[in-house]
Motif scaffolding. Structure first.
Motif, PDB file in Angstrom:
ATOM      1  N   GLU A  48      -6.746   3.419  -3.837  1.00 53.45           N
ATOM      2  CA  GLU A  48      -6.398   2.125  -3.907  1.00 53.45           C
ATOM      3  C   GLU A  48      -5.501   1.535  -2.961  1.00 53.45           C
ATOM      4  OE1 GLU A  48      -5.558  -0.197  -7.435  1.00 53.45           O
ATOM      5  OE2 GLU A  48      -7.347   0.879  -8.311  1.00 53.45           O
ATOM      6  N   SER A  92      -1.766   5.380  -7.493  1.00 44.34           N
ATOM      7  CA  SER A  92      -3.050   4.554  -6.980  1.00 44.34           C
ATOM      8  C   SER A  92      -3.382   4.988  -5.498  1.00 44.34           C
ATOM      9  CB  SER A  92      -3.591   3.112  -7.449  1.00 44.34           C
ATOM     10  OG  SER A  92      -2.676   2.053  -7.452  1.00 44.34           O
ATOM     11  N   GLU A 146      -7.677   2.251   0.246  1.00 43.04           N
ATOM     12  CA  GLU A 146      -8.175   0.926   0.747  1.00 43.04           C
ATOM     13  C   GLU A 146      -7.800  -0.299   1.219  1.00 43.04           C
ATOM     14  OE1 GLU A 146      -9.870   0.601  -2.254  1.00 43.04           O
ATOM     15  OE2 GLU A 146     -11.145   2.114  -1.864  1.00 43.04           O
ATOM     16  N   GLU A 147      -6.154  -0.669   0.990  1.00 37.79           N
ATOM     17  CA  GLU A 147      -5.614  -2.155   0.872  1.00 37.79           C
ATOM     18  C   GLU A 147      -4.862  -1.607   2.965  1.00 37.79           C
ATOM     19  OE1 GLU A 147      -1.783  -4.443  -0.926  1.00 37.79           O
ATOM     20  OE2 GLU A 147      -2.151  -2.934  -1.663  1.00 37.79           O
ATOM     21  N   SER A 152      -7.180  -2.073   4.903  1.00 39.91           N
ATOM     22  CA  SER A 152      -7.773  -3.948   5.377  1.00 39.91           C
ATOM     23  C   SER A 152      -6.567  -4.079   5.700  1.00 39.91           C
ATOM     24  CB  SER A 152      -7.991  -4.362   3.483  1.00 39.91           C
ATOM     25  OG  SER A 152      -8.081  -5.606   3.844  1.00 39.91           O
ATOM     26  N   THR A 195       2.598   1.569  -3.335  1.00 38.33           N
ATOM     27  CA  THR A 195       1.766   2.912  -5.051  1.00 38.33           C
ATOM     28  C   THR A 195       0.666   3.427  -4.086  1.00 38.33           C
ATOM     29  OG1 THR A 195      -0.382   0.328  -3.780  1.00 38.33           O
ATOM     30  CG2 THR A 195       1.379  -0.188  -5.615  1.00 38.33           C
ATOM     31  N   ALA A 226       0.551  -1.518   0.059  1.00 35.78           N
ATOM     32  CA  ALA A 226       0.197   0.355   0.034  1.00 35.78           C
ATOM     33  C   ALA A 226       0.980   1.258  -0.301  1.00 35.78           C
ATOM     34  CB  ALA A 226      -1.404   0.220   1.113  1.00 35.78           C
TER      35      ALA A 226
END
Length: 114
Positions: free
Chosen positions: A54, A51, A57-58, A61, A47, A44
């Motif tokens: 994303e 992004s 969100e990762e 999570s 990246t 996460a």
């Protein structure tokens, strides 16, 4: 700082002297679970520039998985501790009860210092 090279190495790889942990309390989560979550979090972070949504969100999570695993691990520790002292006669097994008290103290202190 996140070390992507180290995180991508197998968990069962022997550690060098600089990487060995000092003796201490047993980790609350197994190394394999910690490594998986660390890899996801590292991904996460790496990246984010390409992004960001994303990546966040990762990261969320990974956080959710870590907290769920921690709650499960703590509940299991509590169950094992309770089973060790709950049915003991306090006068006949004071050593076991004293040990259980020490373990409760150590785990609680670790939680308070997270």
């Amino acid at each position: 700082m996140y070390d992507q090279t180290r995180a991508q190495q197998p968990a069962d790889r022997p550690r060098g002297p600089a990487e060995r942990r000092t003796p201490g309390p047993e980790p609350l989560l197994p190394a394999s679970e910690r490594d998986k979550i660390a890899l996801r979090l590292g991904h996460a972070l790496n990246t984010f520039a390409d992004s960001p949504l994303e990546a966040i969100e990762e990261a969320e999570s990974a956080y959710d998985e870590a907290t769920a695993l921690l709650v499960e691990a703590l509940a299991e520790r509590r169950r094992l501790l309770r089973a060790g002292w709950q049915e003991q006669d306090p006068e006949a097994h004071s050593t076991e009860i004293r040990l259980a008290l020490r373990q409760y103290r150590e785990i609680t202190q670790r939680l308070l210092h997270l």
